[in-house]
Motif scaffolding. Structure first.
Motif, PDB file in Angstrom:
ATOM      1  N   LEU A 118       0.852  -1.187   0.000  1.00 20.18           N
ATOM      2  CA  LEU A 118       0.000   0.000   0.000  1.00 20.18           C
ATOM      3  C   LEU A 118       0.888   1.237   0.000  1.00 20.18           C
ATOM      4  N   GLU A 119       0.461   2.244  -0.708  1.00 28.45           N
ATOM      5  CA  GLU A 119       1.232   3.480  -0.793  1.00 28.45           C
ATOM      6  C   GLU A 119       0.554   4.572   0.027  1.00 28.45           C
ATOM      7  N   TYR A 120       1.372   5.331   0.762  1.00 34.73           N
ATOM      8  CA  TYR A 120       0.872   6.464   1.530  1.00 34.73           C
ATOM      9  C   TYR A 120       2.006   7.461   1.652  1.00 34.73           C
ATOM     10  N   SER A 121       1.630   8.713   1.857  1.00 38.21           N
ATOM     11  CA  SER A 121       2.650   9.760   1.921  1.00 38.21           C
ATOM     12  C   SER A 121       3.376   9.712   3.256  1.00 38.21           C
ATOM     13  N   SER A 122       4.554  10.290   3.284  1.00 38.91           N
ATOM     14  CA  SER A 122       5.380  10.239   4.494  1.00 38.91           C
ATOM     15  C   SER A 122       4.756  11.029   5.646  1.00 38.91           C
ATOM     16  N   ASP A 123       3.969  12.048   5.344  1.00 42.17           N
ATOM     17  CA  ASP A 123       3.343  12.806   6.428  1.00 42.17           C
ATOM     18  C   ASP A 123       2.156  12.054   7.041  1.00 42.17           C
ATOM     19  N   GLN A 124       1.709  10.971   6.397  1.00 41.47           N
ATOM     20  CA  GLN A 124       0.616  10.147   6.925  1.00 41.47           C
ATOM     21  C   GLN A 124       1.093   8.755   7.327  1.00 41.47           C
ATOM     22  N   GLN A 125       2.392   8.588   7.485  1.00 35.09           N
ATOM     23  CA  GLN A 125       2.960   7.264   7.720  1.00 35.09           C
ATOM     24  C   GLN A 125       2.393   6.593   8.976  1.00 35.09           C
ATOM     25  N   TYR A 126       2.454   7.256  10.109  1.00 31.27           N
ATOM     26  CA  TYR A 126       2.026   6.639  11.365  1.00 31.27           C
ATOM     27  C   TYR A 126       0.510   6.467  11.421  1.00 31.27           C
ATOM     28  N   THR A 127      -0.204   7.444  10.894  1.00 29.80           N
ATOM     29  CA  THR A 127      -1.662   7.329  10.829  1.00 29.80           C
ATOM     30  C   THR A 127      -2.053   6.156   9.935  1.00 29.80           C
ATOM     31  N   SER A 128      -1.383   6.030   8.793  1.00 30.03           N
ATOM     32  CA  SER A 128      -1.687   4.947   7.858  1.00 30.03           C
ATOM     33  C   SER A 128      -1.363   3.585   8.461  1.00 30.03           C
ATOM     34  N   MET A 129      -0.238   3.484   9.147  1.00 29.12           N
ATOM     35  CA  MET A 129       0.126   2.210   9.768  1.00 29.12           C
ATOM     36  C   MET A 129      -0.892   1.800  10.835  1.00 29.12           C
ATOM     37  N   MET A 130      -1.361   2.774  11.612  1.00 26.00           N
ATOM     38  CA  MET A 130      -2.364   2.498  12.634  1.00 26.00           C
ATOM     39  C   MET A 130      -3.657   1.994  11.977  1.00 26.00           C
ATOM     40  N   LEU A 131      -4.056   2.627  10.880  1.00 24.10           N
ATOM     41  CA  LEU A 131      -5.283   2.230  10.190  1.00 24.10           C
ATOM     42  C   LEU A 131      -5.123   0.865   9.515  1.00 24.10           C
ATOM     43  N   ILE A 132      -3.966   0.591   8.952  1.00 23.40           N
ATOM     44  CA  ILE A 132      -3.718  -0.718   8.321  1.00 23.40           C
ATOM     45  C   ILE A 132      -3.790  -1.824   9.373  1.00 23.40           C
ATOM     46  N   ASN A 133      -3.235  -1.571  10.542  1.00 25.23           N
ATOM     47  CA  ASN A 133      -3.314  -2.560  11.624  1.00 25.23           C
ATOM     48  C   ASN A 133      -4.757  -2.792  12.054  1.00 25.23           C
ATOM     49  N   ALA A 134      -5.557  -1.737  12.081  1.00 24.87           N
ATOM     50  CA  ALA A 134      -6.969  -1.876  12.452  1.00 24.87           C
ATOM     51  C   ALA A 134      -7.732  -2.676  11.392  1.00 24.87           C
ATOM     52  N   VAL A 135      -7.449  -2.403  10.118  1.00 29.25           N
ATOM     53  CA  VAL A 135      -8.101  -3.156   9.036  1.00 29.25           C
ATOM     54  C   VAL A 135      -7.682  -4.620   9.101  1.00 29.25           C
ATOM     55  N   ASP A 136      -6.403  -4.873   9.356  1.00 31.31           N
ATOM     56  CA  ASP A 136      -5.916  -6.244   9.464  1.00 31.31           C
ATOM     57  C   ASP A 136      -6.599  -6.981  10.613  1.00 31.31           C
ATOM     58  N   SER A 137      -6.778  -6.303  11.716  1.00 35.11           N
ATOM     59  CA  SER A 137      -7.459  -6.899  12.859  1.00 35.11           C
ATOM     60  C   SER A 137      -8.906  -7.259  12.517  1.00 35.11           C
ATOM     61  N   ALA A 138      -9.583  -6.369  11.800  1.00 34.35           N
ATOM     62  CA  ALA A 138     -10.961  -6.655  11.401  1.00 34.35           C
ATOM     63  C   ALA A 138     -11.024  -7.824  10.405  1.00 34.35           C
ATOM     64  N   LEU A 139     -10.047  -7.889   9.501  1.00 33.53           N
ATOM     65  CA  LEU A 139     -10.029  -8.983   8.539  1.00 33.53           C
ATOM     66  C   LEU A 139      -9.710 -10.310   9.213  1.00 33.53           C
ATOM     67  N   GLU A 140      -8.935 -10.296  10.269  1.00 33.10           N
ATOM     68  CA  GLU A 140      -8.667 -11.525  11.019  1.00 33.10           C
ATOM     69  C   GLU A 140      -9.958 -12.083  11.610  1.00 33.10           C
ATOM     70  N   LYS A 141     -10.825 -11.186  12.061  1.00 30.90           N
ATOM     71  CA  LYS A 141     -12.116 -11.610  12.602  1.00 30.90           C
ATOM     72  C   LYS A 141     -12.982 -12.223  11.496  1.00 30.90           C
ATOM     73  N   ALA A 142     -12.817 -11.728  10.268  1.00 30.80           N
ATOM     74  CA  ALA A 142     -13.652 -12.162   9.153  1.00 30.80           C
ATOM     75  C   ALA A 142     -13.171 -13.448   8.505  1.00 30.80           C
ATOM     76  N   ARG A 143     -11.904 -13.783   8.647  1.00 34.15           N
ATOM     77  CA  ARG A 143     -11.336 -14.954   7.971  1.00 34.15           C
ATOM     78  C   ARG A 143     -11.987 -16.236   8.460  1.00 34.15           C
ATOM     79  N   THR A 144     -12.221 -17.146   7.502  1.00 32.04           N
ATOM     80  CA  THR A 144     -12.752 -18.454   7.862  1.00 32.04           C
ATOM     81  C   THR A 144     -11.610 -19.317   8.375  1.00 32.04           C
ATOM     82  N   GLU A 145     -11.919 -20.224   9.226  1.00 26.96           N
ATOM     83  CA  GLU A 145     -10.880 -21.086   9.832  1.00 26.96           C
ATOM     84  C   GLU A 145     -10.369 -22.094   8.854  1.00 26.96           C
TER      85      GLU A 145
END
Length: 145
Positions: A118-145
Motif C-alpha cells: 500500500l502506498e501512503y505519503s510520508s506525512d501520513q505514515q504513522y496514521t496509515s500504519m495504525m489504520l492498516i493494523n486496524a483493518v488487518d485486525s478486522a479482517l482476522e475476525k472475518a477470515r474463515t478457519e
C-alpha cells in the motif's frame, strides 16, 4: 557359403543397469502422472467456501482517549469497503489526517484485495500504519478457519 551370424555378448552389469534405469523411468512417469494428471484443476474445498465469512467487522481505535471504529465489509471472497464509523467531530478536528488517509488506503485495499504494497505519503505514515493494523485486525475476525 558365407555365414552372417553375429554374436552378441551381453554383460550382466549392463543388463542390471538398464533394468534399474527403466525402473527409475517408470517411477518418474508415475510421479509426473500423479502430480500433473487429471483432477488437479478442481478447486479445493476451502477455496469454494470462501476466504471470509460475509459481514461487517469492526475494530476500535483509540487516540488520546477518543475512540472510533474502522469498519470492514466483506463478502465470501472480497473486501467490499473500508470505512470510519463513530468518528466524533472533535476527533476529526484533532486528527485531520485520519479520514483522508483511510480514504486513500480503502481505495487501494478494495482494488488490490490485499494489505501489502500500500502506498501512503510520508506525512501520513504513522496514521496509515495504525489504520492498516486496524483493518488487518478486522479482517482476522472475518477470515474463515
Amino acid at each position: 557359403m558365407s555365414s552372417k551370424t553375429k554374436i552378441v555378448v551381453l554383460h550382466m552389469k549392463e543388463i542390471i543397469y538398464t533394468g534399474i534405469f527403466l525402473l527409475f523411468l517408470a517411477i518418474l512417469g508415475i510421479l509426473i502422472f500423479f502430480m500433473f494428471g487429471p483432477g488437479k484443476n478442481t478447486p479445493a474445498s476451502t477455496e469454494s467456501a470462501g476466504i471470509y465469512t460475509p459481514g461487517i467487522y469492526r475494530t476500535s481505535v483509540e487516540l488520546n482517549n477518543n475512540t472510533f471504529d474502522v469498519e470492514v465489509t466483506v463478502s465470501s471472497d472480497r473486501i467490499e469497503s473500508v470505512e470510519l464509523t463513530n468518528l466524533s467531530e472533535t476527533t476529526a478536528a484533532m486528527f485531520p489526517l485520519v479520514e483522508p488517509a483511510l480514504d486513500s488506503l480503502a481505495e487501494q485495499i478494495c482494488e488490490s484485495q490485499s494489505l501489502k504494497n500500500l502506498e501512503y505519503s510520508s506525512d501520513q505514515q504513522y496514521t496509515s500504519m495504525m489504520l492498516i493494523n486496524a483493518v488487518d485486525s478486522a479482517l482476522e475476525k472475518a477470515r474463515t478457519e
